[in-house]
Design an enzyme around this catalytic site. Structure first.
Site, short mmCIF file in Angstrom:
data_model
loop_
_atom_site.label_atom_id
_atom_site.label_comp_id
_atom_site.label_asym_id
_atom_site.label_seq_id
_atom_site.Cartn_x
_atom_site.Cartn_y
_atom_site.Cartn_z
N ASP A 28 8.78 -18.62 5.57
CA ASP A 28 9.07 -20.03 5.80
C ASP A 28 9.80 -20.29 7.12
O ASP A 28 9.70 -21.38 7.68
CB ASP A 28 9.86 -20.63 4.63
CG ASP A 28 11.13 -19.88 4.31
OD1 ASP A 28 11.25 -18.71 4.69
OD2 ASP A 28 12.01 -20.47 3.64
N GLU A 51 4.90 -6.04 6.42
CA GLU A 51 5.50 -5.99 7.76
C GLU A 51 5.53 -4.58 8.35
O GLU A 51 5.41 -4.42 9.57
CB GLU A 51 6.92 -6.55 7.72
CG GLU A 51 6.99 -8.06 7.55
CD GLU A 51 6.99 -8.50 6.08
OE1 GLU A 51 7.06 -9.72 5.83
OE2 GLU A 51 6.88 -7.61 5.21
N HIS A 114 18.46 -18.54 1.45
CA HIS A 114 17.71 -17.36 1.00
C HIS A 114 17.42 -16.46 2.21
O HIS A 114 17.42 -16.90 3.36
CB HIS A 114 16.40 -17.79 0.34
CG HIS A 114 15.49 -18.57 1.23
ND1 HIS A 114 15.74 -19.88 1.59
CD2 HIS A 114 14.33 -18.23 1.84
CE1 HIS A 114 14.78 -20.32 2.37
NE2 HIS A 114 13.91 -19.34 2.55
N HIS A 115 17.18 -15.20 1.95
CA HIS A 115 16.94 -14.16 2.97
C HIS A 115 18.21 -13.80 3.76
O HIS A 115 18.12 -13.04 4.73
CB HIS A 115 15.84 -14.55 3.97
CG HIS A 115 14.50 -14.79 3.34
ND1 HIS A 115 14.15 -14.31 2.10
CD2 HIS A 115 13.40 -15.46 3.81
CE1 HIS A 115 12.91 -14.69 1.82
NE2 HIS A 115 12.44 -15.38 2.83
N GLY A 413 6.99 10.53 13.69
CA GLY A 413 6.40 11.21 12.54
C GLY A 413 6.52 10.48 11.22
O GLY A 413 6.80 11.09 10.19
N ASP A 444 -5.08 12.44 2.45
CA ASP A 444 -5.13 11.63 1.23
C ASP A 444 -3.74 11.17 0.80
O ASP A 444 -3.57 10.08 0.25
CB ASP A 444 -5.80 12.41 0.10
CG ASP A 444 -5.10 13.72 -0.22
OD1 ASP A 444 -4.70 14.43 0.73
OD2 ASP A 444 -4.94 14.07 -1.41
N ASN A 471 -6.94 16.99 0.64
CA ASN A 471 -6.47 18.32 0.24
C ASN A 471 -5.44 18.23 -0.88
O ASN A 471 -4.54 19.05 -0.98
CB ASN A 471 -5.92 19.10 1.45
CG ASN A 471 -4.97 18.26 2.30
OD1 ASN A 471 -4.46 17.24 1.83
ND2 ASN A 471 -4.75 18.69 3.52
N GLY A 473 -2.89 16.11 -1.83
CA GLY A 473 -1.45 15.91 -1.69
C GLY A 473 -0.92 16.17 -0.30
O GLY A 473 -1.65 16.15 0.69
N GLU A 477 3.97 19.17 3.80
CA GLU A 477 5.22 19.39 3.09
C GLU A 477 5.16 20.67 2.25
O GLU A 477 6.15 21.42 2.16
CB GLU A 477 5.53 18.18 2.18
CG GLU A 477 5.41 16.82 2.86
CD GLU A 477 6.46 16.58 3.92
OE1 GLU A 477 7.22 17.50 4.27
OE2 GLU A 477 6.52 15.44 4.42
#
Length: 563
Positions: A28, A51, A114-115, A413, A444, A471, A473, A477
């Site tokens: 708004d 955003e 608000h916000h 990253g 994925d 692959n 997942g 990691e």
């Protein structure tokens, strides 16, 4: 018209500097501002899904065209964008972040709107952005507003960093003189101090004259700060062996006969590592020496004769020349270096094999095979976007055709960045050349963070290639820690249904699992033509990864565990 609204003035100025797609979301406090976009011929409001994605898209757009703009609303909207804005700041990407804020009277009365945080502080979010912005402006006076807008656009472009611009809702309809638009925004660089510049050039020439095994090493800021032409001229003039970093891919024509490959410290190919590290002079252009960009800081030059050319300073050995910009230094150096290198005898540079080993058609796909095969499918002018993870490391072993743009977020990253960036890049590419292909390689797991932005691509009829490396997942990691941990798992998706789910009409969804299936696809002329949005699911083993990523993960795991 003798006068126009301040909102229209902003968009006319953006249009003048070729920013034609505006990213963001309505709220708004920015709605009246968004109305003005439609008053300027040639502008498009992208209308993102959130955003954060919009910030990623603005980043990708800027990497293709040199500047971008995102509009968010006060508080909730702008804070959602800040991860993406921080990435643009870290990686030297020019983005104008425009925030619609409450009216000046509301701020003065400290209304409990608000916000807000409920404490009457309307500047708190502005202050949050200051540390990840080149400059900021919080417009309060219509008389100075046009000049502030011009300053913000100029600094975002010149310094290639985000700039924060807050526009109160009540000011966007106030009038300013149309005549102000007749004077273009000055986007030229200030001149270097002549004495300092001459000293830099002469010192570099002296080092070059004494060198027997010099190399050129090109990094990300050669692209971000637009010295690719000057860098090519330096390579042509000297014939020195030239290498790039992972972040520097695309900054040098990789078909140039003096291009030797990608240098990543200890993670480099042995012949690349040996040639760079045995040099007696390193001319480094636009370095961003982060851990993943340097093989965890494993650069091991055997010489102290290192010249670093940066956008805002030059460093020669231990001497720094602040404020001396590399644009004009490189131009002047190129004008004078010819006689200095006339007796230089070029020696061979490392070569890379672009041919995959023969395999039976039913052979399961692997990362090693895939990234080598991709090299022969790429074509001149492509924009290649790789996600943090196996893609960003795998693309290092490919060889780009001439005039290929590489986009990855090696320093910041942020997982999921590439999908939003692909939207921005394909929007920019369409504005430059409708035939230009944009290729996204995303895992994925990463896809699940920002998949909504595919709907925005479909909304505007954009036609990227989306290669989903499935692959099962977060393999990057798993390689660092928790190979079998459930926190590295993701819910399996039906990827081939995504384009249909988001409303695509003219599209193609394909799954490939073997080398034969991929070869058939890559050899299909119709598939290679940029005619529709495509999603290709590439099935890969869970723990399969490019060798340099495996090594990097081992180093990162050790670093994380060190006391």
């Amino acid at each position: 018209m003798s006068d126009i609204t301040l909102g229209r003035y902003l968009f006319e100025r953006l249009n003048q500097v070729k920013v034609q797609t505006i990213f963001g979301l309505p709220g708004d406090f920015n709605l009246s501002l968004l109305d003005k976009i439609y008053e300027v011929d040639g502008l498009r409001w992208a209308g993102n899904a959130n955003e954060l994605n919009a910030a990623y898209a603005a980043d990708g757009y800027s990497r293709v065209k040199g500047l971008s703009a995102i509009i968010t609303t006060f508080g909730v909207g702008e804070l959602s964008a800040l991860n993406g804005i921080a990435g643009s700041y870290a990686e030297h990407v020019g983005v104008l972040h425009i925030v619609g804020v409450p009216s000046i009277s509301s701020q003065a009365k400290q209304l409990l709107l608000h916000h807000t945080l409920g404490n009457g502080d309307f500047t708190v979010f502005h202050r949050m952005s200051q540390n990840i912005s080149q400059t900021t402006a919080f417009i309060k006076d219509i008389n100075s507003a046009p000049a502030e807008i011009d300053r913000c656009i100029r600094e975002a472009y010149i310094f290639q960093r985000p700039v924060y611009l807050a526009l109160p809702a009540n000011l966007v309809d106030d009038l300013v003189s149309t005549d102000l638009l007749k004077t273009p925004i000055d986007l030229s660089l200030k001149a270097n101090d002549e004495e300092a510049e001459n000293e830099v050039v002469q010192t570099v020439l002296e080092l070059v004259a004494k060198a027997e095994n010099p190399v050129i090493l090109v990094d990300a800021c050669a692209s971000r700060h637009s010295v690719k032409e000057e860098t090519k001229a330096l390579i042509d003039a000297t014939q020195f062996p030239t290498f790039v970093t992972p972040m520097g891919k695309g900054a040098v024509d990789e078909q140039h006969p003096r291009f030797g490959g990608v240098y990543v410290g200890t993670l480099s190919k042995p012949d690349v590592k040996a040639q760079v590290e045995n040099a007696d002079l390193v001319l480094s252009v636009g370095a961003l020496l982060s851990d993943f960009n340097t093989g965890s800081f494993s650069y091991s030059y055997k010489t102290k004769n290192i010249v670093e050319f940066h956008s805002d300073h030059i460093k020669i050995r231990n001497a720094t020349f602040p404020g001396v910009q590399f644009h004009s230094v490189l131009k002047k150096l190129n004008e004078q270096i010819g006689p200095i290198v006339k007796d230089y005898k070029p020696y061979p540079v490392p070569k890379v094999s672009l041919t995959t080993a023969p395999t039976a058609p039913e052979t399961p796909l692997t990362q090693e095979w895939l990234w080598t095969r991709i090299s022969s499918w790429l074509r001149e002018g492509d924009v290649v976007i790789t996600e943090t993870g196996t893609s960003a490391f795998g693309i290092v072993q490919s060889r780009f055709p001439t005039n290929t743009t590489g986009i990855s977020q090696v320093l910041w990253g942020s997982i999921g960045y590439s999908v939003g960036a692909a939207l921005g890049a394909v929007a920019a590419a369409e504005e430059v050349d409708r035939e230009k292909r944009v290729l996204l390689f995303v895992g994925d797991g990463s896809l699940q963070l920002t998949v909504q932005e595919i709907s925005t691509m479909i909304r505007w009829g954009l036609t990227p290639y989306i290669f989903v490396l499935n692959n099962a997942g977060y393999t990057i990691e798993r390689l660092i820690h928790g190979e079998k941990a459930s926190y590295n798992d993701v819910q399996p998706w039906d990827h081939l249904s995504l384009l249909k789910t988001f409303g695509a009409k003219d599209y193609e969804s394909i799954r490939v699992s073997t080398t034969g299936e991929f070869d058939k696809l890559a050899n299909d002329e119709a598939f290679s033509k940029n005619s529709k949005i495509r999603l290709v699911e590439i099935m890969l083993p869970v723990m399969d990864a490019p060798l340099n990523l495996v090594k990097q993960a081992q180093i990162t795991a050790a670093t994380n565990a060190s006391k």
